[in-house]
Design a protein around this motif. Structure first.
Motif, PDB file in Angstrom:
ATOM      1  N   THR A  76     -13.127   7.592   4.899  1.00  0.00           N
ATOM      2  CA  THR A  76     -12.749   6.341   6.643  1.00  0.00           C
ATOM      3  C   THR A  76     -14.027   6.179   7.256  1.00  0.00           C
ATOM      4  OG1 THR A  76     -10.675   7.076   6.428  1.00  0.00           O
ATOM      5  CG2 THR A  76     -11.121   5.296   8.458  1.00  0.00           C
ATOM      6  N   ARG A  93     -10.300  10.156   1.572  1.00  0.00           N
ATOM      7  CA  ARG A  93     -11.018   8.939   1.562  1.00  0.00           C
ATOM      8  C   ARG A  93     -11.536   8.576   2.758  1.00  0.00           C
ATOM      9  NH1 ARG A  93      -8.838   4.310   5.588  1.00  0.00           N
ATOM     10  NH2 ARG A  93      -9.452   2.821   4.302  1.00  0.00           N
ATOM     11  N   MET A 152       0.266  -1.233  -0.118  1.00  0.00           N
ATOM     12  CA  MET A 152      -0.239   0.076   0.512  1.00  0.00           C
ATOM     13  C   MET A 152       0.983   1.306  -0.001  1.00  0.00           C
ATOM     14  SD  MET A 152      -2.734  -1.077   0.786  1.00  0.00           S
ATOM     15  CE  MET A 152      -3.670  -2.579   0.459  1.00  0.00           C
ATOM     16  N   PHE A 209      -9.640   0.617   8.309  1.00  0.00           N
ATOM     17  CA  PHE A 209      -8.261   0.837   7.572  1.00  0.00           C
ATOM     18  C   PHE A 209      -7.933  -0.210   6.568  1.00  0.00           C
ATOM     19  CE2 PHE A 209      -7.904   3.585  11.170  1.00  0.00           C
ATOM     20  CZ  PHE A 209      -7.355   5.006  10.325  1.00  0.00           C
ATOM     21  N   ASN A 210      -7.393   0.005   5.992  1.00  0.00           N
ATOM     22  CA  ASN A 210      -6.664  -1.228   5.331  1.00  0.00           C
ATOM     23  C   ASN A 210      -5.329  -1.685   6.027  1.00  0.00           C
ATOM     24  OD1 ASN A 210      -7.517  -0.689   2.569  1.00  0.00           O
ATOM     25  ND2 ASN A 210      -6.131   0.827   2.268  1.00  0.00           N
ATOM     26  N   GLN A 211      -4.995  -3.335   5.341  1.00  0.00           N
ATOM     27  CA  GLN A 211      -4.670  -4.131   6.454  1.00  0.00           C
ATOM     28  C   GLN A 211      -3.556  -5.326   6.124  1.00  0.00           C
ATOM     29  OE1 GLN A 211      -5.237  -7.443   7.449  1.00  0.00           O
ATOM     30  NE2 GLN A 211      -6.177  -8.243   6.085  1.00  0.00           N
ATOM     31  N   THR A 212      -2.530  -5.839   6.501  1.00  0.00           N
ATOM     32  CA  THR A 212      -1.602  -6.544   5.674  1.00  0.00           C
ATOM     33  C   THR A 212      -1.115  -7.173   6.436  1.00  0.00           C
ATOM     34  OG1 THR A 212       0.151  -6.876   4.325  1.00  0.00           O
ATOM     35  CG2 THR A 212       0.601  -4.935   5.893  1.00  0.00           C
ATOM     36  N   ASN A 244      -2.881   5.369   5.983  1.00  0.00           N
ATOM     37  CA  ASN A 244      -4.264   3.772   5.740  1.00  0.00           C
ATOM     38  C   ASN A 244      -3.829   2.744   5.772  1.00  0.00           C
ATOM     39  OD1 ASN A 244      -4.711   3.172   2.554  1.00  0.00           O
ATOM     40  ND2 ASN A 244      -2.943   4.446   2.901  1.00  0.00           N
ATOM     41  N   THR A 245      -3.308   2.015   6.626  1.00  0.00           N
ATOM     42  CA  THR A 245      -3.080   0.565   6.588  1.00  0.00           C
ATOM     43  C   THR A 245      -2.213   0.396   7.995  1.00  0.00           C
ATOM     44  OG1 THR A 245      -2.608   0.886   4.461  1.00  0.00           O
ATOM     45  CG2 THR A 245      -1.610  -0.977   5.231  1.00  0.00           C
ATOM     46  N   SER A 277     -13.569  -8.814   5.367  1.00  0.00           N
ATOM     47  CA  SER A 277     -13.188  -8.611   3.870  1.00  0.00           C
ATOM     48  C   SER A 277     -13.135  -7.212   3.552  1.00  0.00           C
ATOM     49  CB  SER A 277     -14.466  -9.433   3.295  1.00  0.00           C
ATOM     50  OG  SER A 277     -15.900  -9.247   3.912  1.00  0.00           O
ATOM     51  N   GLU A 278     -13.746  -6.607   4.811  1.00  0.00           N
ATOM     52  CA  GLU A 278     -13.755  -4.544   3.982  1.00  0.00           C
ATOM     53  C   GLU A 278     -12.178  -4.656   4.687  1.00  0.00           C
ATOM     54  OE1 GLU A 278     -17.590  -2.531   4.468  1.00  0.00           O
ATOM     55  OE2 GLU A 278     -17.044  -3.084   5.907  1.00  0.00           O
ATOM     56  N   GLY A 279     -11.578  -5.168   6.074  1.00  0.00           N
ATOM     57  CA  GLY A 279     -10.440  -4.184   5.997  1.00  0.00           C
ATOM     58  C   GLY A 279     -10.480  -4.831   7.898  1.00  0.00           C
TER      59      GLY A 279
END
Length: 130
Positions: free
Chosen positions: A10, A8, A1, A84-87, A104-105, A122-124
């Motif tokens: 959020t 955004r 990301m 937020f986004n995730q990894t 944002n991750t 599934s959204e984050g």
């Protein structure tokens, strides 16, 4: 990301609580919906692993101080639970500390703690910024 390049929307899971207005660092733009941190001088910056302290999520229109000196603009942030986004996270990470990857991750390991992972979908990642 990568860091945000536009505002955004959020999403928040719970009503935000504490809010702050902080001066923005020189030559910095913070987009709405970005995680915001403080630098070593106490000025707001887009959250990054090398920031000094986590602050909250940027509200309203964020802040554009890209051509200004430190403090020429300010940004409003709130604490609360935000999406937020995730990894690299999964449901076994719920209720553990997660770290800032970019503005944002979030991920599992890193120098700047973003907050507590409250849920992952599934959204984050739903993160409570404390």
């Amino acid at each position: 990301m990568a860091n945000l390049v536009q505002n955004r929307n959020t999403r928040t899971l719970a009503l935000p609580c504490a809010s702050y207005v902080d001066p923005v660092a020189a030559a910095v733009r913070i987009f709405k919906g970005a995680m915001v941190a403080l630098d070593g001088s106490g000025n707001a910056i887009p959250a990054s692993p090398t920031a000094a302290a986590m602050r909250g999520c940027a509200l309203d229109d964020g802040a554009d101080n890209s051509t200004g000196a430190a403090g020429a603009a300010s940004v409003k942030t709130k604490k609360g639970v935000f999406l937020f986004n995730q990894t690299g996270l999964d449901r076994t990470d719920i209720e553990t500390e997660v770290s800032v990857i970019d503005d944002n991750t979030v991920g599992g390991a890193g120098a700047l703690k973003a907050g507590i992972l409250k849920d992952i979908t599934s959204e984050g990642a739903w993160v409570e910024i404390l």
